[in-house]
Design a protein around this motif. Structure first.
Motif, PDB file in Angstrom:
ATOM      1  N   THR A   1       0.807  -1.217   0.000  1.00  0.00           N
ATOM      2  CA  THR A   1       0.000   0.000   0.000  1.00  0.00           C
ATOM      3  C   THR A   1       0.839   1.265   0.000  1.00  0.00           C
ATOM      4  OG1 THR A   1      -0.124   0.095   2.413  1.00  0.00           O
ATOM      5  CG2 THR A   1      -1.859  -1.148   1.259  1.00  0.00           C
ATOM      6  N   GLY A   2       2.018   1.213   0.609  1.00  0.00           N
ATOM      7  CA  GLY A   2       2.849   2.409   0.730  1.00  0.00           C
ATOM      8  C   GLY A   2       2.376   3.360   1.812  1.00  0.00           C
ATOM      9  N   ASP A   3       1.444   2.928   2.635  1.00  0.00           N
ATOM     10  CA  ASP A   3       0.889   3.786   3.678  1.00  0.00           C
ATOM     11  C   ASP A   3       0.617   2.945   4.922  1.00  0.00           C
ATOM     12  OD1 ASP A   3      -0.704   6.517   4.229  1.00  0.00           O
ATOM     13  OD2 ASP A   3      -1.893   4.825   4.981  1.00  0.00           O
ATOM     14  N   GLN A   4       1.090   3.417   6.062  1.00  0.00           N
ATOM     15  CA  GLN A   4       0.960   2.648   7.302  1.00  0.00           C
ATOM     16  C   GLN A   4      -0.507   2.401   7.669  1.00  0.00           C
ATOM     17  OE1 GLN A   4       3.456   1.234   8.983  1.00  0.00           O
ATOM     18  NE2 GLN A   4       2.113   0.356  10.510  1.00  0.00           N
ATOM     19  N   HIS A   5      -1.343   3.435   7.540  1.00  0.00           N
ATOM     20  CA  HIS A   5      -2.747   3.283   7.928  1.00  0.00           C
ATOM     21  C   HIS A   5      -3.502   2.347   6.983  1.00  0.00           C
ATOM     22  CE1 HIS A   5      -2.191   6.275  10.993  1.00  0.00           C
ATOM     23  NE2 HIS A   5      -1.655   7.089  10.090  1.00  0.00           N
ATOM     24  N   LEU A   6      -3.239   2.483   5.681  1.00  0.00           N
ATOM     25  CA  LEU A   6      -3.868   1.567   4.729  1.00  0.00           C
ATOM     26  C   LEU A   6      -3.384   0.135   4.954  1.00  0.00           C
ATOM     27  CD1 LEU A   6      -3.730   3.674   1.434  1.00  0.00           C
ATOM     28  CD2 LEU A   6      -5.733   3.197   2.879  1.00  0.00           C
ATOM     29  N   ALA A   7      -2.107  -0.010   5.299  1.00  0.00           N
ATOM     30  CA  ALA A   7      -1.551  -1.338   5.574  1.00  0.00           C
ATOM     31  C   ALA A   7      -2.245  -1.962   6.785  1.00  0.00           C
ATOM     32  CB  ALA A   7      -0.047  -1.242   5.806  1.00  0.00           C
ATOM     33  N   GLU A   8      -2.445  -1.166   7.821  1.00  0.00           N
ATOM     34  CA  GLU A   8      -3.126  -1.678   9.009  1.00  0.00           C
ATOM     35  C   GLU A   8      -4.553  -2.103   8.678  1.00  0.00           C
ATOM     36  OE1 GLU A   8      -2.674   1.538  11.783  1.00  0.00           O
ATOM     37  OE2 GLU A   8      -0.545   1.092  12.103  1.00  0.00           O
ATOM     38  N   ASP A   9      -5.238  -1.298   7.866  1.00  0.00           N
ATOM     39  CA  ASP A   9      -6.597  -1.659   7.446  1.00  0.00           C
ATOM     40  C   ASP A   9      -6.596  -2.953   6.638  1.00  0.00           C
ATOM     41  OD1 ASP A   9      -7.533   0.610   8.690  1.00  0.00           O
ATOM     42  OD2 ASP A   9      -7.772   1.759   6.817  1.00  0.00           O
ATOM     43  N   LEU A  10      -5.617  -3.075   5.757  1.00  0.00           N
ATOM     44  CA  LEU A  10      -5.525  -4.273   4.915  1.00  0.00           C
ATOM     45  C   LEU A  10      -5.282  -5.520   5.766  1.00  0.00           C
ATOM     46  CD1 LEU A  10      -5.609  -5.162   1.951  1.00  0.00           C
ATOM     47  CD2 LEU A  10      -3.142  -4.780   1.860  1.00  0.00           C
ATOM     48  N   VAL A  11      -4.396  -5.431   6.741  1.00  0.00           N
ATOM     49  CA  VAL A  11      -4.119  -6.571   7.627  1.00  0.00           C
ATOM     50  C   VAL A  11      -5.351  -6.891   8.471  1.00  0.00           C
ATOM     51  CG1 VAL A  11      -2.750  -7.345   9.612  1.00  0.00           C
ATOM     52  CG2 VAL A  11      -1.627  -6.251   7.676  1.00  0.00           C
ATOM     53  N   GLN A  12      -6.014  -5.856   8.952  1.00  0.00           N
ATOM     54  CA  GLN A  12      -7.218  -6.088   9.755  1.00  0.00           C
ATOM     55  C   GLN A  12      -8.272  -6.831   8.943  1.00  0.00           C
ATOM     56  OE1 GLN A  12      -8.829  -2.545  11.500  1.00  0.00           O
ATOM     57  NE2 GLN A  12     -10.552  -3.600  12.416  1.00  0.00           N
ATOM     58  N   GLU A  13      -8.456  -6.418   7.695  1.00  0.00           N
ATOM     59  CA  GLU A  13      -9.410  -7.094   6.818  1.00  0.00           C
ATOM     60  C   GLU A  13      -9.001  -8.553   6.597  1.00  0.00           C
ATOM     61  OE1 GLU A  13     -12.594  -7.877   4.277  1.00  0.00           O
ATOM     62  OE2 GLU A  13     -12.288  -6.180   5.621  1.00  0.00           O
ATOM     63  N   ALA A  14      -7.715  -8.767   6.341  1.00  0.00           N
ATOM     64  CA  ALA A  14      -7.219 -10.128   6.100  1.00  0.00           C
ATOM     65  C   ALA A  14      -7.391 -11.001   7.344  1.00  0.00           C
ATOM     66  CB  ALA A  14      -5.748 -10.088   5.675  1.00  0.00           C
ATOM     67  N   LEU A  15      -7.090 -10.454   8.508  1.00  0.00           N
ATOM     68  CA  LEU A  15      -7.232 -11.233   9.746  1.00  0.00           C
ATOM     69  C   LEU A  15      -8.704 -11.538  10.039  1.00  0.00           C
ATOM     70  CD1 LEU A  15      -4.523  -9.586  12.022  1.00  0.00           C
ATOM     71  CD2 LEU A  15      -4.445 -11.831  10.922  1.00  0.00           C
ATOM     72  N   ALA A  16      -9.586 -10.592   9.753  1.00  0.00           N
ATOM     73  CA  ALA A  16     -11.017 -10.832   9.980  1.00  0.00           C
ATOM     74  C   ALA A  16     -11.522 -11.953   9.069  1.00  0.00           C
ATOM     75  CB  ALA A  16     -11.808  -9.547   9.743  1.00  0.00           C
ATOM     76  N   ARG A  17     -11.120 -11.900   7.808  1.00  0.00           N
ATOM     77  CA  ARG A  17     -11.559 -12.954   6.882  1.00  0.00           C
ATOM     78  C   ARG A  17     -10.926 -14.297   7.244  1.00  0.00           C
ATOM     79  NH1 ARG A  17     -11.534 -10.277   0.844  1.00  0.00           N
ATOM     80  NH2 ARG A  17     -12.822  -8.477   1.342  1.00  0.00           N
ATOM     81  N   THR A  18      -9.686 -14.262   7.694  1.00  0.00           N
ATOM     82  CA  THR A  18      -9.022 -15.499   8.119  1.00  0.00           C
ATOM     83  C   THR A  18      -9.736 -16.095   9.322  1.00  0.00           C
ATOM     84  OG1 THR A  18      -6.914 -14.687   7.277  1.00  0.00           O
ATOM     85  CG2 THR A  18      -6.820 -16.511   8.841  1.00  0.00           C
ATOM     86  N   HIS A  19     -10.170 -15.249  10.243  1.00  0.00           N
ATOM     87  CA  HIS A  19     -10.897 -15.732  11.420  1.00  0.00           C
ATOM     88  C   HIS A  19     -12.198 -16.404  11.000  1.00  0.00           C
ATOM     89  CE1 HIS A  19     -13.448 -15.483  15.047  1.00  0.00           C
ATOM     90  NE2 HIS A  19     -12.320 -15.858  15.629  1.00  0.00           N
TER      91      HIS A  19
END
Length: 176
Positions: free
Chosen positions: A28-46
């Motif tokens: 993403t090149g952006d810390q906040h977007l990266a955090e959102d992306l990881v949060q989305e990935a972790l939610a779907r993984t859960h």
């Protein structure tokens, strides 16, 4: 049984979140977007946790979710972005000066941000995460020829933006 599954998921999040965040930041090149992306990935993984055959598949699943979510983001219309300070300082050779190393990291980061999102994703997958062209294509849901094309264009653009990148790579290889 649910407690064991929840504990396994919590362990996965504790152990792999940092690595997922690092990859997401490169995408993403952006810390906040990266955090959102990881949060989305972790939610779907859960949500998929019970379907994963073994917890070892969780990271691959989470990464695939991240890459697909990022591809979906690219497809959304957006306003063109211009980066201030595109003039990169040119430094050759290697140095032990932490300030110069920081300048180089910032220059590389800016150069990565100047790539198109598809080029950046391919460069990250191929050179930062060591995926093959076939693996990168599968993760991004594109053809191998698209990966090759985006990679070539991205590398050409990086060479233009950071001409001393080759010098840095040669110095890095010599130091190994």
């Amino acid at each position: 049984m649910d407690d064991v599954r929840d504990c396994a998921y919590a362990d996965f999040v504790r152990e792999r979140s940092h690595a997922l965040l690092r990859s997401a930041f490169l995408l993403t090149g952006d810390q906040h977007l990266a955090e959102d992306l990881v949060q989305e990935a972790l939610a779907r993984t859960h949500r998929a946790w019970s379907r994963l055959e073994r917890p070892g598949n969780a990271e691959a699943y989470a990464r695939k979710v991240m890459y697909h979510a990022q591809v979906s983001f690219w497809r959304r219309p957006r306003v063109a972005e211009s980066l201030p300070g595109d003039d990169l300082e040119r430094h050759g050779g290697s140095t032990d000066d932490p300030a110069e190393a920081t300048v180089r990291r910032v220059a590389l980061h800016r150069a990565l941000l100047a790539l198109s999102p598809k080029q950046r994703a391919v460069i990250v997958l191929r050179y930062f995460e060591d995926h093959t062209e076939v693996e990168a294509a599968q993760l991004l849901g594109v053809s191998v020829s698209t990966v090759k094309t985006q990679c070539a264009r991205g590398l050409d653009r990086l060479r233009t933006l950071v001409p001393d990148l080759r010098v840095l790579a040669d110095a890095h290889e010599a130091g190994r």
